[in-house]
Design a protein around this motif. Sequence first.
Motif, PDB file in Angstrom:
ATOM      1  N   SER A  20      16.497 -22.875   6.661  1.00 30.75           N
ATOM      2  CA  SER A  20      16.450 -22.030   7.849  1.00 30.75           C
ATOM      3  C   SER A  20      17.385 -20.841   7.716  1.00 30.75           C
ATOM      4  N   ARG A  21      18.567 -21.066   7.165  1.00 23.48           N
ATOM      5  CA  ARG A  21      19.510 -19.949   6.959  1.00 23.48           C
ATOM      6  C   ARG A  21      18.917 -18.908   6.017  1.00 23.48           C
ATOM      7  N   SER A  78      16.270 -17.092   7.954  1.00 24.58           N
ATOM      8  CA  SER A  78      16.903 -16.236   8.962  1.00 24.58           C
ATOM      9  C   SER A  78      17.484 -14.984   8.330  1.00 24.58           C
ATOM     10  N   SER A  79      18.045 -15.092   7.141  1.00 25.22           N
ATOM     11  CA  SER A  79      18.558 -13.905   6.437  1.00 25.22           C
ATOM     12  C   SER A  79      17.436 -12.920   6.174  1.00 25.22           C
ATOM     13  N   GLU A 133      23.352  -9.081  10.480  1.00 25.04           N
ATOM     14  CA  GLU A 133      23.889 -10.332   9.941  1.00 25.04           C
ATOM     15  C   GLU A 133      22.860 -11.449  10.160  1.00 25.04           C
ATOM     16  N   PRO A 134      22.729 -12.379   9.208  1.00 24.58           N
ATOM     17  CA  PRO A 134      21.728 -13.445   9.335  1.00 24.58           C
ATOM     18  C   PRO A 134      21.867 -14.295  10.593  1.00 24.58           C
ATOM     19  N   ASN A 135      23.098 -14.579  11.007  1.00 25.11           N
ATOM     20  CA  ASN A 135      23.271 -15.435  12.184  1.00 25.11           C
ATOM     21  C   ASN A 135      22.895 -14.718  13.482  1.00 25.11           C
ATOM     22  N   ALA A 136      22.668 -13.420  13.416  1.00 25.29           N
ATOM     23  CA  ALA A 136      22.301 -12.664  14.615  1.00 25.29           C
ATOM     24  C   ALA A 136      20.871 -12.951  15.054  1.00 25.29           C
ATOM     25  N   TYR A 137      20.032 -13.476  14.153  1.00 23.11           N
ATOM     26  CA  TYR A 137      18.646 -13.767  14.541  1.00 23.11           C
ATOM     27  C   TYR A 137      18.610 -14.744  15.709  1.00 23.11           C
ATOM     28  N   GLY A 138      19.398 -15.807  15.634  1.00 21.95           N
ATOM     29  CA  GLY A 138      19.430 -16.789  16.717  1.00 21.95           C
ATOM     30  C   GLY A 138      19.904 -16.181  18.018  1.00 21.95           C
ATOM     31  N   THR A 162      34.193 -13.971  19.899  1.00 19.11           N
ATOM     32  CA  THR A 162      33.267 -13.934  18.757  1.00 19.11           C
ATOM     33  C   THR A 162      31.936 -13.330  19.174  1.00 19.11           C
ATOM     34  N   GLN A 192      29.869  -9.831  18.045  1.00 18.41           N
ATOM     35  CA  GLN A 192      28.489  -9.836  17.562  1.00 18.41           C
ATOM     36  C   GLN A 192      27.612  -8.920  18.407  1.00 18.41           C
TER      37      GLN A 192
END
Length: 146
Positions: free
Chosen positions: A23-24, A27-28, A39-44, A70, A74
């Motif tokens: 998934s990571r 997502s990237s 950033e990849p974690n921004a998709y969520g 945090t 973001q």
Amino acid sequence: MTEHPPETVRAVEHELTALLRRSRAVSSEIARQVHPSLEPNAYGLLLWLRRTDSVRLTDLAAQLGIGKGTLSRQIQALEELGLVRRDPDPDDRRAWRLSLTAAGQRRFDAAREGRLDRFHRTLEDWPTRDVEDFARLLNRFNESYF
């Protein structure tokens, strides 16, 4: 409370680890489709904003289980990319409501289609009942995990 065999719990951990790793990576890839600097974690984070339409930063931080500082950093990065905007909260002049910009919605929706297509291809041979059960069990796990 049910005592599950250790090998069963280890199997769940193994499969979730594999799923999260994949998934990571996906997502990237999708984050880059939304914006090359994302950033990849921004998709969520964008997914939550797309689902809620407009949300206060404190409510979003609580929902995601991350600190306001945090999350604020973001959000600032997403604002600088033109994907998110802050509007004054009409119910509390000290607070802000976050939402996707029109460009953020367009970019997110286009990128999300690729992810959903991948899910459709992965699940196309599964019986509908299995997909429904899988969604229900994932929801149950997510609701009880945190």
